[in-house]
Design an enzyme around this catalytic site. Structure first.
Site, PDB file in Angstrom:
ATOM      1  N   SER A  76     -93.653   1.722  16.293  1.00 29.36           N
ATOM      2  CA  SER A  76     -93.780   3.187  16.327  1.00 29.36           C
ATOM      3  C   SER A  76     -93.027   3.782  15.152  1.00 29.36           C
ATOM      4  CB  SER A  76     -93.205   3.750  17.625  1.00 29.36           C
ATOM      5  OG  SER A  76     -93.156   5.161  17.572  1.00 29.36           O
TER       6      SER A  76
ATOM      7  N   TYR B  89     -86.194   4.241  23.525  1.00 25.10           N
ATOM      8  CA  TYR B  89     -87.547   3.796  23.146  1.00 25.10           C
ATOM      9  C   TYR B  89     -87.595   3.517  21.643  1.00 25.10           C
ATOM     10  CZ  TYR B  89     -92.518   4.463  21.890  1.00 25.10           C
ATOM     11  OH  TYR B  89     -93.783   4.323  21.373  1.00 25.10           O
TER      12      TYR B  89
HETATM   13  P1  NAP Z   1    -101.035   4.361  27.052  1.00 25.34           P
HETATM   14  O1  NAP Z   1    -102.242   5.156  26.733  1.00 25.34           O
HETATM   15  O2  NAP Z   1    -100.021   4.901  28.007  1.00 25.34           O
HETATM   16  O3  NAP Z   1    -101.491   2.904  27.517  1.00 25.34           O
HETATM   17  C1  NAP Z   1    -100.507   1.966  27.841  1.00 25.34           C
HETATM   18  C2  NAP Z   1    -101.168   0.622  28.041  1.00 25.34           C
HETATM   19  O4  NAP Z   1    -100.141  -0.353  28.281  1.00 25.34           O
HETATM   20  C3  NAP Z   1    -102.060   0.604  29.280  1.00 25.34           C
HETATM   21  O5  NAP Z   1    -103.125  -0.263  29.011  1.00 25.34           O
HETATM   22  C4  NAP Z   1    -101.139   0.036  30.356  1.00 25.34           C
HETATM   23  O6  NAP Z   1    -101.843  -0.635  31.405  1.00 25.34           O
HETATM   24  C5  NAP Z   1    -100.347  -0.963  29.546  1.00 25.34           C
HETATM   25  N1  NAP Z   1     -99.047  -1.299  30.114  1.00 25.34           N
HETATM   26  C6  NAP Z   1     -98.006  -0.478  30.367  1.00 25.34           C
HETATM   27  N2  NAP Z   1     -96.965  -1.173  30.868  1.00 25.34           N
HETATM   28  C7  NAP Z   1     -97.373  -2.467  30.936  1.00 25.34           C
HETATM   29  C8  NAP Z   1     -96.763  -3.673  31.384  1.00 25.34           C
HETATM   30  N3  NAP Z   1     -95.516  -3.687  31.870  1.00 25.34           N
HETATM   31  N4  NAP Z   1     -97.473  -4.817  31.313  1.00 25.34           N
HETATM   32  C9  NAP Z   1     -98.732  -4.817  30.824  1.00 25.34           C
HETATM   33  N5  NAP Z   1     -99.366  -3.714  30.395  1.00 25.34           N
HETATM   34  C10 NAP Z   1     -98.691  -2.551  30.464  1.00 25.34           C
HETATM   35  O7  NAP Z   1    -100.189   4.028  25.724  1.00 25.34           O
HETATM   36  P2  NAP Z   1    -100.584   4.093  24.170  1.00 25.34           P
HETATM   37  O8  NAP Z   1    -100.211   5.441  23.659  1.00 25.34           O
HETATM   38  O9  NAP Z   1    -101.933   3.564  23.920  1.00 25.34           O
HETATM   39  O10 NAP Z   1     -99.472   3.095  23.587  1.00 25.34           O
HETATM   40  C11 NAP Z   1     -99.763   1.775  23.224  1.00 25.34           C
HETATM   41  C12 NAP Z   1     -98.628   1.280  22.312  1.00 25.34           C
HETATM   42  O11 NAP Z   1     -98.546   2.135  21.180  1.00 25.34           O
HETATM   43  C13 NAP Z   1     -97.249   1.296  22.979  1.00 25.34           C
HETATM   44  O12 NAP Z   1     -96.529   0.170  22.582  1.00 25.34           O
HETATM   45  C14 NAP Z   1     -96.627   2.560  22.412  1.00 25.34           C
HETATM   46  O13 NAP Z   1     -95.220   2.486  22.387  1.00 25.34           O
HETATM   47  C15 NAP Z   1     -97.205   2.568  21.008  1.00 25.34           C
HETATM   48  N6  NAP Z   1     -97.204   3.877  20.353  1.00 25.34           N
HETATM   49  C16 NAP Z   1     -97.897   4.919  20.891  1.00 25.34           C
HETATM   50  C17 NAP Z   1     -97.842   6.143  20.243  1.00 25.34           C
HETATM   51  C18 NAP Z   1     -98.583   7.354  20.763  1.00 25.34           C
HETATM   52  O14 NAP Z   1     -98.283   8.481  20.298  1.00 25.34           O
HETATM   53  N7  NAP Z   1     -99.519   7.212  21.701  1.00 25.34           N
HETATM   54  C19 NAP Z   1     -97.101   6.289  19.065  1.00 25.34           C
HETATM   55  C20 NAP Z   1     -96.420   5.194  18.563  1.00 25.34           C
HETATM   56  C21 NAP Z   1     -96.485   3.986  19.210  1.00 25.34           C
HETATM   57  P3  NAP Z   1    -102.476   0.190  32.674  1.00 25.34           P
HETATM   58  O15 NAP Z   1    -103.707   0.888  32.162  1.00 25.34           O
HETATM   59  O16 NAP Z   1    -102.792  -0.876  33.650  1.00 25.34           O
HETATM   60  O17 NAP Z   1    -101.423   1.151  33.127  1.00 25.34           O
END
Ligand code: NAP
Length: 246
Positions: free
Chosen positions: A141, A155
């Protein structure tokens, strides 16, 4: 040539789901990990299959060693040797200052975002070394370098750890033919913001972003697909910032 087999943690929603769909379009077969939302996992799997790829969904908490082992075992049994890993499953916990954070929330974020990535990287390293090739992409991130004061410094710290993991593991595994890279997204339009109680965060972030808008999951998926591809064959140890200039 055999098709690449790529395991995506957190492939049910958000960046992980967009990555699965993009990789399917580029000829990968997919093992899609998720932790609770079976409906979303199946929806993404259907999109992957519609693109002509094989897809297996596995409920597995990446912070649990036995779950991670079962996730990789299932992928290998159903699809063949795993050639790529996208370490993506992540959580933030509630927003707020560290002084107000609950220990259980800190533990959960560290366990999923850091220990979970280590467990998946370790298994991938073991499996890929046997074949002398492979590629890992860790989803970090922009918070790793911004620090996220007042929101979630814990985080941000786990993501800085992922950057260090990426650099070190790339050096460790290079001689085994395994590349390790990371993407560092800025604010992306996914459920993660509503989950932590701040659904308007992407819209608000636009003002602080030189490109004037939040990113879309597909814009991260494209970079991940490139890092896994032969076009990135000399790229390892890189942390690719995809944050609209932030
Ligand atoms: P999201 O929409 O909340 O989706 C999270 C995903 O992770 C879902 O598929 C969830 O599964 C899964 N998950 C959560 N906890 C888990 C666990 N303990 N074991 C296995 N799977 C788990 O999140 P996102 O925004 O796409 O984020 C994905 C990655 O990008 C993360 O690492 C986040 O830190 C990073 N990121 C996101 C952003 C942003 O602004 N969105 C920015 C920088 C970095 P379920 O569907 O079953 O709940």
């Amino acid at each position: 040539m055999s098709r690449p087999v790529t395991l995506v943690t957190g492939g049910s929603r958000g960046i992980g789901a967009a990555t699965c769909v993009r990789l399917a379009a580029e000829g990968h077969d997919l093992a899609l990990g998720y932790v609770s939302d079976a409906g979303a996992a199946e929806e993404t799997a259907n999109a992957v299959r519609a693109a002509g790829a094989r897809c297996v969904t596995v409920r597995a908490d990446t912070s649990d060693e036995a779950d991670v082992e079962r996730l990789f075992d299932t992928a290998a049994t159903e699809l063949g040797p795993v050639t790529g890993l996208v370490n993506n499953a992540g959580v933030t916990g509630p927003l707020g200052r560290l002084a107000d954070a609950r220990t259980e929330d800190l533990r959960r974020v560290v366990n999923v975002n850091f220990l979970g990535y280590l467990l998946c990287c370790r298994r991938a390293a073991r499996d890929m070394a046997v074949h002398g090739s492979g590629a890992i992409v860790n989803v970090s991130s922009a918070a790793a370098t911004l620090g996220s004061p007042g929101d979630y410094v814990h985080y941000a710290a786990t993501k800085a750890a992922i950057d260090a993991l990426t650099v070190g593991l790339a050096k460790e595994l290079g001689p085994d033919g395994i590349r390790v890279n990371a993407v560092a997204p800025g604010v992306i339009n996914t459920d993660i913001h509503a989950t932590m109680g701040d659904p308007d965060r992407p819209a608000r972030a636009a003002a602080a972003t030189p490109l004037g808008r939040p990113g879309e999951p597909a814009e991260i998926a494209g970079a991940i697909a490139w890092l896994l591809s032969a076009d990135a064959s000399y790229t390892t140890g890189a942390v690719l910032r995809i944050s609209g200039g932030r």
